[in-house]
Design an enzyme around this catalytic site. Sequence first.
Site, PDB file in Angstrom:
ATOM      1  N   ASP A   1       1.017 -12.128  16.419  1.00  0.00           N
ATOM      2  CA  ASP A   1       1.912 -12.060  17.579  1.00  0.00           C
ATOM      3  C   ASP A   1       1.089 -11.582  18.767  1.00  0.00           C
ATOM      4  OD1 ASP A   1       1.903  -9.124  17.605  1.00  0.00           O
ATOM      5  OD2 ASP A   1       3.146  -9.265  15.821  1.00  0.00           O
TER       6      ASP A   1
ATOM      7  N   LYS B   1       0.691   6.039   5.243  1.00  0.00           N
ATOM      8  CA  LYS B   1       1.350   4.786   5.642  1.00  0.00           C
ATOM      9  C   LYS B   1       0.346   3.646   5.498  1.00  0.00           C
ATOM     10  CE  LYS B   1       4.732   4.258   8.148  1.00  0.00           C
ATOM     11  NZ  LYS B   1       5.980   3.514   7.856  1.00  0.00           N
TER      12      LYS B   1
ATOM     13  N   HIS C   1       1.304  10.686  14.849  1.00  0.00           N
ATOM     14  CA  HIS C   1       1.480   9.236  14.823  1.00  0.00           C
ATOM     15  C   HIS C   1       0.437   8.607  15.747  1.00  0.00           C
ATOM     16  CE1 HIS C   1       3.236   5.412  16.065  1.00  0.00           C
ATOM     17  NE2 HIS C   1       4.111   5.490  15.078  1.00  0.00           N
TER      18      HIS C   1
ATOM     19  N   HIS D   1      -0.035  -7.743  18.580  1.00  0.00           N
ATOM     20  CA  HIS D   1      -1.185  -7.449  17.709  1.00  0.00           C
ATOM     21  C   HIS D   1      -2.452  -8.128  18.209  1.00  0.00           C
ATOM     22  CE1 HIS D   1       1.864  -5.841  14.914  1.00  0.00           C
ATOM     23  NE2 HIS D   1       0.881  -5.028  14.598  1.00  0.00           N
TER      24      HIS D   1
ATOM     25  N   CYS E   1      -3.063  -2.912  14.695  1.00  0.00           N
ATOM     26  CA  CYS E   1      -2.866  -2.369  16.041  1.00  0.00           C
ATOM     27  C   CYS E   1      -3.391  -0.938  16.149  1.00  0.00           C
ATOM     28  CB  CYS E   1      -1.421  -2.477  16.509  1.00  0.00           C
ATOM     29  SG  CYS E   1      -0.233  -1.505  15.583  1.00  0.00           S
ATOM     30  N   TYR E   2      -3.469  -0.225  15.021  1.00  0.00           N
ATOM     31  CA  TYR E   2      -4.032   1.132  15.061  1.00  0.00           C
ATOM     32  C   TYR E   2      -5.545   1.118  15.246  1.00  0.00           C
ATOM     33  CZ  TYR E   2       0.632   2.560  13.907  1.00  0.00           C
ATOM     34  OH  TYR E   2       1.983   2.748  13.962  1.00  0.00           O
TER      35      TYR E   2
ATOM     36  N   ASP F   1      -1.279  -7.868  12.178  1.00  0.00           N
ATOM     37  CA  ASP F   1      -1.196  -6.512  11.639  1.00  0.00           C
ATOM     38  C   ASP F   1      -2.034  -6.397  10.361  1.00  0.00           C
ATOM     39  OD1 ASP F   1      -0.194  -4.635   9.774  1.00  0.00           O
ATOM     40  OD2 ASP F   1       1.871  -4.776  10.438  1.00  0.00           O
TER      41      ASP F   1
ATOM     42  N   ARG G   1      -0.116   6.788  10.393  1.00  0.00           N
ATOM     43  CA  ARG G   1       0.333   8.106   9.939  1.00  0.00           C
ATOM     44  C   ARG G   1      -0.187   8.298   8.526  1.00  0.00           C
ATOM     45  NH1 ARG G   1       6.667   7.879   9.820  1.00  0.00           N
ATOM     46  NH2 ARG G   1       6.784   5.769  10.667  1.00  0.00           N
TER      47      ARG G   1
ATOM     48  N   ASP H   1      -2.809  -1.032   9.524  1.00  0.00           N
ATOM     49  CA  ASP H   1      -2.221  -1.983  10.481  1.00  0.00           C
ATOM     50  C   ASP H   1      -3.224  -2.186  11.613  1.00  0.00           C
ATOM     51  OD1 ASP H   1      -0.899  -3.186  12.626  1.00  0.00           O
ATOM     52  OD2 ASP H   1       0.949  -2.031  12.369  1.00  0.00           O
TER      53      ASP H   1
HETATM   54 ZN   LIG Z   1       0.994  -2.926  14.202  1.00  0.00          ZN
END
Ligand SMILES: [Zn+2]
Lengths: 434, 321
Positions: free
Chosen positions: A370, A313, A267, A373, A318-319, A363, A310, A316
């Site tokens: 937010d 998935k 993850h 993020h 934030c990754y 995201d 992952r 996003d």
């Molecule tokens: Zn995220």
Amino acid sequence: MVGEIRRAKFIGNLLGRRREIVEQVVSEEPYKEDQEDDNDNDNDNDNDVEEIEILMKEQDTETTEARAHVINDCVSLLTAVNEKAELKSDFHRQYLDYAFQIKLPPQMTALDASQPWILYWVLNSLAMLSEDLVSDEMRRRIEEKAFAISPEGGPFGGGIGQLPHLAATYASIEALSSCANSNGSWDKIDKKSIYNWLLSVKQENGGFKTCYSVGEVDTRGVYCALSVASMLNILTDELVENTLQYLINCQNYEGGFGGCPFEDEAHGGYTFCAVASLAIMGALDKINIPKLIDWCATKQYNEEKGFCGRSNKLVDGCYSFWVGGTVAILEAYGYGEYIMNHNEMREYILRCCQDTKRPGLRDKPGKNPDFYHTNYVLAGLSVVEYTFKIDNPKDPFSISAEPRKGVPSSNITAINPVYCLPIDLVKNFANHFK
Amino acid sequence: MSGFDMNNYVDVEPLEIETGLPDEVCPIMYTDEYKQVMSVARRLMQEGEYSERALQLTSKAIALAPAFYTVWNYRYSIVEHLAKESGDVEGYMNKEMDWLDEVTLGNPKNYQIWSYRQALLKIHPAPSVKRELPILQIMIDDDTKNYHVWSYRKWCILFFQDFTNELTYADSLIQRDVYNNSAWTHRMFVMKHTNPSKHEVREEIEYTKKKIEIVPQNVSSWEYLRGLYEVFLDCEYDEETIKFAEKFTDDILKLDITVDKEVSALPNIESSYALEFLADVFAKIPSPENTNNAKKAYTALSLKYDPIRSALWNHKMGQLA
Ligand SMILES: [Zn+2]
């Protein structure tokens, strides 16, 4: 027509691997396609979604269905040629300034046990946009809130009257380090009691429990503990007994790290926590680096351009940091510059994580911005636009950065990827406690 | 939970939950109800009151703010005390687990629930895996890649040392969605902890190949196949598996592929992961022919089938003998 460009892009990306399916689509519905191109109505988008779903379909499952929608949204933004890929710094600054003017509505009560996080996300985001944006008044107000939560100077809880917590302590120390010791706040931090508390949540297996007596034990806890301890210069052998083995056991067959040392799924968030912890311990050479590199690399999607957290998935923003920061740490420690595609990542961040209507970063398209993020997407941009090296591999504060060749600049501040804080700020903080 | 009534706490003097700072950064506008419940909870915690009414108050507080870890901790202490006092620890703990099941169903993404559950099982006099699995099944059915639930399931299986249903369970989720990486990693969890025979590993390889036949372009199943060879077979890849992977690459390694190859001259293939798998296998078994094949595979990945990672493929090419 946008629809056409979008479709062409798709086929370019997918055709090679999905020949039969594409042929099927083309032969089954050639007319429908033509009609769509002529049709300039509001339903256009819905039709595109359907079309792409068919292209994606090798077997229609929840995974492919969810991803088809995201790809559709991303590709239309990525191919919007008249939009420039640039960071709207002034626009996002409004969103962050706003944090100093508002009260959070009751729906945000979910954050009641994570208040120091807000302090860190907001302050760090501003500092990444430009360190000049952080005013003395902001620093004072952040410091006051941190010490209202813990008048003793640590360990810190999520709000007043709450138990000390590893994540809250990490976020508080990160936020305070960004305050540059204005009002002597660094000297109000109680190193000794933080150290004793860290020992009290230390587990025999090398992990750390987020909170005594009921809390999670996972790589996140290890990272929070080790970051704080290294920044405050209280990282002893006793504190990290068995921790190396704990982290080694969190790397699973995929190559990334899970939360727990029993073959948990790899993850992005846990991988960052494990790798940053290993960097702090000077022990990156103890894990399977080639597998880790492969795992990080395969998290980047050809179509969306960004990272997922992952396998299989959704992408996003934030990754961009959780995986991108891991890649930056590997780069700093000499494992190479080839692990991610920086320019493509940058495209995802600038075209898909910003919106023209709402300030702040998000995201993915369709999600609201937010503070969380905003912080990690900006941090992702920083690790994309700089290249990293380290002077002394035993000292994570000696990481330095230079603009990355071949990648345009957004004038964002260079961060130390291990701490997700501006390089100079975190270095000054650590020096203060030497 | 029966009878929560704020009137049961009129004798408790609330303890402030707001900082009172005149220009606090991002204060939360608590509802009156939230302020009331939390400020009473704070006082009871400070006083160390372990009573039925305190328990009821924590239920209310958790309903209002499930991530409030301090209240979970308080509840744990209350339960420890009251279970002992009740004279029927097992019955009391079961009742608590029932309550927790309900909270769990309403809060699938919450962190605290799972560590609380672990803490309860550790002090439960007769914990049972049968008691645990149904709720986990419901949670995963509802959100098939929920990280916390899968991780807790692994913890639970280790705690009870009962692996009997796990491969079948993971298979049911792979049947539902062959891309579910959580389910694939659960199979490796089982394999690694059950010391499988060579024969069982072979069976697992066959299982994986069948799933790849259904969907060749799936990172999860190919990673798993690679994992099985790396973890259990010391990377000794057999001819059969190499042939299997080649099926999905349209024999492109028979072509002459160099960096200046026209992308359009490359055929369509069914799986870039198959090609990556082959490249990795060929790179691991050095021979002039294998090295040449690995080089071609990396070049093709970089040119057409997985271009976003071209720097990685070029790096790997550079490392070939
Ligand atoms: Zn995220």
